[in-house]
Design a protein around this motif. Structure first.
Motif, PDB file in Angstrom:
ATOM      1  N   ILE B 137      23.022  50.505  37.241  1.00 42.13           N
ATOM      2  CA  ILE B 137      24.083  49.863  36.686  1.00 42.13           C
ATOM      3  C   ILE B 137      23.944  48.146  36.720  1.00 42.13           C
ATOM      4  CG2 ILE B 137      26.623  49.670  37.010  1.00 42.13           C
ATOM      5  CD1 ILE B 137      26.688  52.279  38.183  1.00 42.13           C
ATOM      6  N   ASP B 138      23.697  47.855  35.353  1.00 39.44           N
ATOM      7  CA  ASP B 138      23.020  46.481  35.192  1.00 39.44           C
ATOM      8  C   ASP B 138      24.307  45.395  34.624  1.00 39.44           C
ATOM      9  OD1 ASP B 138      20.746  44.721  33.015  1.00 39.44           O
ATOM     10  OD2 ASP B 138      21.722  44.116  34.965  1.00 39.44           O
ATOM     11  N   ARG B 139      24.903  44.706  35.334  1.00 38.31           N
ATOM     12  CA  ARG B 139      25.917  43.683  35.086  1.00 38.31           C
ATOM     13  C   ARG B 139      27.090  44.435  34.223  1.00 38.31           C
ATOM     14  NH1 ARG B 139      21.190  39.576  33.604  1.00 38.31           N
ATOM     15  NH2 ARG B 139      20.283  41.500  33.075  1.00 38.31           N
ATOM     16  N   ALA B 140      27.543  45.451  34.446  1.00 36.18           N
ATOM     17  CA  ALA B 140      28.501  46.173  33.816  1.00 36.18           C
ATOM     18  C   ALA B 140      30.039  45.660  33.926  1.00 36.18           C
ATOM     19  CB  ALA B 140      28.709  47.676  34.104  1.00 36.18           C
ATOM     20  N   TYR B 153      46.546  55.261  23.131  1.00 37.29           N
ATOM     21  CA  TYR B 153      45.714  55.841  24.271  1.00 37.29           C
ATOM     22  C   TYR B 153      45.278  54.949  25.400  1.00 37.29           C
ATOM     23  CZ  TYR B 153      41.307  54.884  21.942  1.00 37.29           C
ATOM     24  OH  TYR B 153      40.258  54.276  21.383  1.00 37.29           O
ATOM     25  N   PHE B 154      45.100  55.280  26.402  1.00 35.35           N
ATOM     26  CA  PHE B 154      44.605  54.307  27.468  1.00 35.35           C
ATOM     27  C   PHE B 154      43.128  54.379  27.709  1.00 35.35           C
ATOM     28  CE2 PHE B 154      48.517  52.698  29.026  1.00 35.35           C
ATOM     29  CZ  PHE B 154      49.429  53.757  29.086  1.00 35.35           C
ATOM     30  N   ALA B 155      42.428  53.345  27.558  1.00 33.04           N
ATOM     31  CA  ALA B 155      40.805  53.167  27.646  1.00 33.04           C
ATOM     32  C   ALA B 155      40.347  51.800  27.981  1.00 33.04           C
ATOM     33  CB  ALA B 155      40.189  53.600  26.459  1.00 33.04           C
ATOM     34  N   VAL B 156      39.367  51.964  28.840  1.00 33.23           N
ATOM     35  CA  VAL B 156      38.686  50.861  29.135  1.00 33.23           C
ATOM     36  C   VAL B 156      37.343  50.594  28.480  1.00 33.23           C
ATOM     37  CG1 VAL B 156      37.694  49.676  31.332  1.00 33.23           C
ATOM     38  CG2 VAL B 156      39.612  50.901  31.537  1.00 33.23           C
ATOM     39  N   ALA B 179      36.513  38.101  25.916  1.00 33.46           N
ATOM     40  CA  ALA B 179      36.613  38.822  27.464  1.00 33.46           C
ATOM     41  C   ALA B 179      36.189  37.961  28.245  1.00 33.46           C
ATOM     42  CB  ALA B 179      35.691  40.013  27.137  1.00 33.46           C
ATOM     43  N   GLY B 180      35.423  36.770  27.926  1.00 29.27           N
ATOM     44  CA  GLY B 180      34.917  35.803  29.104  1.00 29.27           C
ATOM     45  C   GLY B 180      33.747  36.690  29.693  1.00 29.27           C
ATOM     46  N   VAL B 181      32.851  37.151  28.737  1.00 26.65           N
ATOM     47  CA  VAL B 181      31.573  37.625  29.280  1.00 26.65           C
ATOM     48  C   VAL B 181      30.360  37.424  28.697  1.00 26.65           C
ATOM     49  CG1 VAL B 181      32.970  39.985  30.362  1.00 26.65           C
ATOM     50  CG2 VAL B 181      31.738  40.100  28.063  1.00 26.65           C
ATOM     51  N   LEU B 199      41.458  48.491  34.159  1.00 29.86           N
ATOM     52  CA  LEU B 199      40.895  47.545  34.951  1.00 29.86           C
ATOM     53  C   LEU B 199      41.070  46.187  34.261  1.00 29.86           C
ATOM     54  CD1 LEU B 199      37.654  49.057  36.318  1.00 29.86           C
ATOM     55  CD2 LEU B 199      39.732  48.630  37.537  1.00 29.86           C
ATOM     56  N   PRO B 200      41.133  44.934  35.128  1.00 33.19           N
ATOM     57  CA  PRO B 200      41.190  43.864  34.403  1.00 33.19           C
ATOM     58  C   PRO B 200      39.990  43.249  33.626  1.00 33.19           C
ATOM     59  CG  PRO B 200      41.028  43.295  36.508  1.00 33.19           C
ATOM     60  CD  PRO B 200      41.212  44.673  36.538  1.00 33.19           C
ATOM     61  N   ILE B 201      40.262  42.560  32.560  1.00 36.62           N
ATOM     62  CA  ILE B 201      39.214  42.176  31.516  1.00 36.62           C
ATOM     63  C   ILE B 201      38.108  41.185  32.328  1.00 36.62           C
ATOM     64  CG2 ILE B 201      38.488  41.132  29.270  1.00 36.62           C
ATOM     65  CD1 ILE B 201      40.536  42.258  28.026  1.00 36.62           C
ATOM     66  N   SER B 202      36.771  41.462  32.106  1.00 42.38           N
ATOM     67  CA  SER B 202      35.653  40.790  32.688  1.00 42.38           C
ATOM     68  C   SER B 202      35.315  41.208  34.350  1.00 42.38           C
ATOM     69  CB  SER B 202      36.134  39.218  32.893  1.00 42.38           C
ATOM     70  OG  SER B 202      36.853  38.874  33.784  1.00 42.38           O
ATOM     71  N   HIS B 203      36.268  42.167  34.686  1.00 41.68           N
ATOM     72  CA  HIS B 203      36.350  42.699  36.066  1.00 41.68           C
ATOM     73  C   HIS B 203      34.714  43.367  36.096  1.00 41.68           C
ATOM     74  CE1 HIS B 203      36.443  46.164  38.873  1.00 41.68           C
ATOM     75  NE2 HIS B 203      36.826  45.200  39.787  1.00 41.68           N
ATOM     76  N   GLU B 204      33.920  43.279  36.973  1.00 45.17           N
ATOM     77  CA  GLU B 204      32.517  43.659  36.988  1.00 45.17           C
ATOM     78  C   GLU B 204      32.614  45.078  37.832  1.00 45.17           C
ATOM     79  OE1 GLU B 204      29.318  41.372  38.404  1.00 45.17           O
ATOM     80  OE2 GLU B 204      27.980  42.982  38.178  1.00 45.17           O
ATOM     81  N   ILE B 205      31.845  46.054  37.364  1.00 42.26           N
ATOM     82  CA  ILE B 205      32.102  47.622  37.956  1.00 42.26           C
ATOM     83  C   ILE B 205      30.566  47.617  38.415  1.00 42.26           C
ATOM     84  CG2 ILE B 205      32.069  49.790  37.338  1.00 42.26           C
ATOM     85  CD1 ILE B 205      33.907  49.197  34.759  1.00 42.26           C
ATOM     86  N   THR B 206      30.636  47.429  39.747  1.00 44.88           N
ATOM     87  CA  THR B 206      29.477  47.946  40.367  1.00 44.88           C
ATOM     88  C   THR B 206      29.100  49.188  40.664  1.00 44.88           C
ATOM     89  OG1 THR B 206      30.378  47.522  42.544  1.00 44.88           O
ATOM     90  CG2 THR B 206      29.532  45.499  41.417  1.00 44.88           C
TER      91      THR B 206
END
Lengths: 184, 322
Positions: B137-140, B153-156, B179-181, B199-206
């Motif tokens: 998982i590389d810088r997601a 609908y709801f989606a990320v 998005a600030g990424v 999840l908030p935008i630009s939040h990193e998923i590790t």
């Protein structure tokens, strides 16, 4: 004064609005510009406003550059599974304690009763963490072969019993198996 | 707009009015307009002029539908009978978007994109060998969010990897900038059940988004096999290798019957392009997590070649896991 070319694809303009004011509102022109259009009789090009895009820099990757995750993990796991390195000493070709095909070896398992299996090494399959050794034995006139994963946590120890009488001329001794057509 | 239509119809029988009310055009497909429906009293009056002399009964001030949207009812004018509950307009239709959304089985949490980095094996505490796939998982990061109000609908939306800005198109550069990424290599969307999964935008998923021992669904584009014959593609047995078989050892053999139907039926399994389709592997177990490397070890194989992007999300069929 009516202008040619004023069929604008704009919505939301009432019929009452004049053509020029509609054009001006559509193109957000100043009063001077609209007067210029009125005099010139053509549509002014809207100057494109370039908004610079802010580009963010990526963070560093967690993996060091040029590294392969498989290698990293194998190194890590090898140090965990074989901290003293005895497995490596037994199965690395260049090691002085290396086992060879034809040697007789006893493998002790990590069970409650310390179960063992004694047999001749038929084959050594070297694949890093997946290294396995195939042992053959005759148990009550019944041939038994066993493949043992060297780095498995269920293997406690390998005990060397005897060296091969004569150095085997090949790496895999499948010829030790009895001939199927024998006796027919 | 809708209300005026109702008002303009002729006051026919209750049946015809009811039929019009129940047409799909009243409940438009976008949920935003459903929440902004005018109070029902505006078109209730169009068919309550039946002069039924019955005592005025108190109605609830709100009606709760299946999708937890409340439709306020304003007080009816004097002289008109309030409708009974059975005479009220129909609830949300079975085949409407809102009803479909409430039925749909979706994970609670978002997923993430990972890159397949090969396979290896690990040993568990019992000494059993477990074949695992290494996923990185590389810088997601979350690049966009879709909500029911705006998108239905709801989606990320998650972006992973890194790409040089010079290789990214301007529209996408603008999208990432908003998005600030940093510009990402790949972007994918993950549907979630409701707002709590966003999840908030630009939040990193590790990698710590997943736990060891949990089950995940993994989907990716499978390896392409090119133009494959019928034996590889559909598992046909082919023809014997000898006994007079001429030239057709790997062929399909017969493709149908005789004069009836007199043609080859549609969907007949034949040779063609194989692979390169979206494949989902369900209920893969997460064996180990290495947060220091950003690696997830998942039991068993994963579709796609090495270095390809795969999508991982909590397993749908193991809903007890968080």
């Amino acid at each position: 004064m009516s202008l040619p070319l004023l069929r604008l694809p704009v919505r939301g303009f009432s019929v009452a609005e004049t053509c020029v004011s509609a054009l001006r509102r559509a193109m957000r022109m100043t009063l001077e510009d609209s007067r210029r259009v009125q005099n010139a009789g053509y549509q002014l090009k809207r100057k494109p406003t370039k908004v610079p895009i802010k580009i963010f820099q990526p963070g560093p990757s967690l993996l060091p550059k040029g590294s392969e995750p498989k290698q990293l993990l194998e190194q890590k796991l090898t140090s965990e599974l074989d901290p003293t390195g005895w497995r490596r000493q037994l199965f690395q070709r260049s090691s002085p304690l290396a086992l060879r095909p034809g040697d007789v070896v006893r493998v002790v398992f990590n069970s409650e009763t310390n179960q063992t299996f004694v047999g001749t090494i038929m084959a050594i399959r070297r694949r890093g963490l997946d290294t396995s050794v195939r042992l053959r034995s005759e148990v009550a006139q019944l041939g038994v072969e066993m493949s043992v994963k060297v780095y498995s946590t269920s293997v406690k120890n390998f005990e060397f019993i005897s060296r091969a009488v004569k150095k085997a001329r090949r790496a895999k001794l499948y010829y030790l198996r009895p001939d199927e057509k024998k006796g027919k | 707009m809708v209300v005026s239509r109702v008002m303009s119809t002729q006051r026919g029988t209750l049946l015809s009015s009811a039929r019009f009310i129940s047409s799909r055009r009243i409940f438009s497909t976008s949920t935003s307009s459903l929440r902004e429906l005018p109070p029902l009293s505006e078109f209730v009056s169009s068919f309550t002029t039946r002069h039924i002399e019955e005592p005025v009964t108190t109605m609830p001030t709100e009606v709760h539908t299946d999708i937890t949207t409340t439709i306020p009812i304003a007080a009816a004018d004097s002289g008109h009978r309030r409708l009974k509950r059975s005479e009220f307009p129909l609830p949300v239709l079975f085949d409407s978007t809102q009803a479909a959304l409430s039925r749909k089985q979706l994970p609670k949490r978002t997923g993430t994109i990972a890159f397949k980095r090969g396979m290896m094996s690990v040993f568990d505490e019992n000494g059993m060998r477990i074949p695992v796939t290494i996923l990185q998982i590389d810088r997601a990061q979350v690049t966009y969010i879709k909500t029911i109000d705006q998108h239905g609908y709801f989606a990320v939306q998650v972006g992973a990897g890194a790409r040089h800005a010079k290789n990214v198109t301007k529209p996408m550069l603008g999208h990432f900038s908003k998005a600030g990424v940093a510009p990402k290599k790949i972007v994918a969307e993950f549907r979630v059940r409701d707002e709590s999964g966003l999840l908030p935008i630009s939040h990193e998923i590790t990698v710590q988004h997943f736990k060891e021992g949990q089950f995940v669904d993994i989907w990716a584009r499978s390896k392409g096999k090119g133009f494959s014959g019928v034996m590889k593609r559909h598992g046909f047995s082919g023809l014997p290798a000898s006994h007079g078989v001429s030239v057709s050892h790997r062929s399909a053999g017969s493709t149908g019957q005789s004069q009836d139907p007199g043609r080859v039926l549609k969907g007949k399994k034949m040779a063609g392009r194989m692979g390169g389709d979206n494949v989902t592997v369900q209920n893969s177990k997460v064996v180990k997590i290495y947060p220091e490397f950003g690696l997830v070890l998942v039991k068993g194989p994963v579709p796609g070649p090495k270095y390809a992007a795969v999508s991982i999300q909590d397993a749908l069929k193991k809903s007890d896991v968080e």
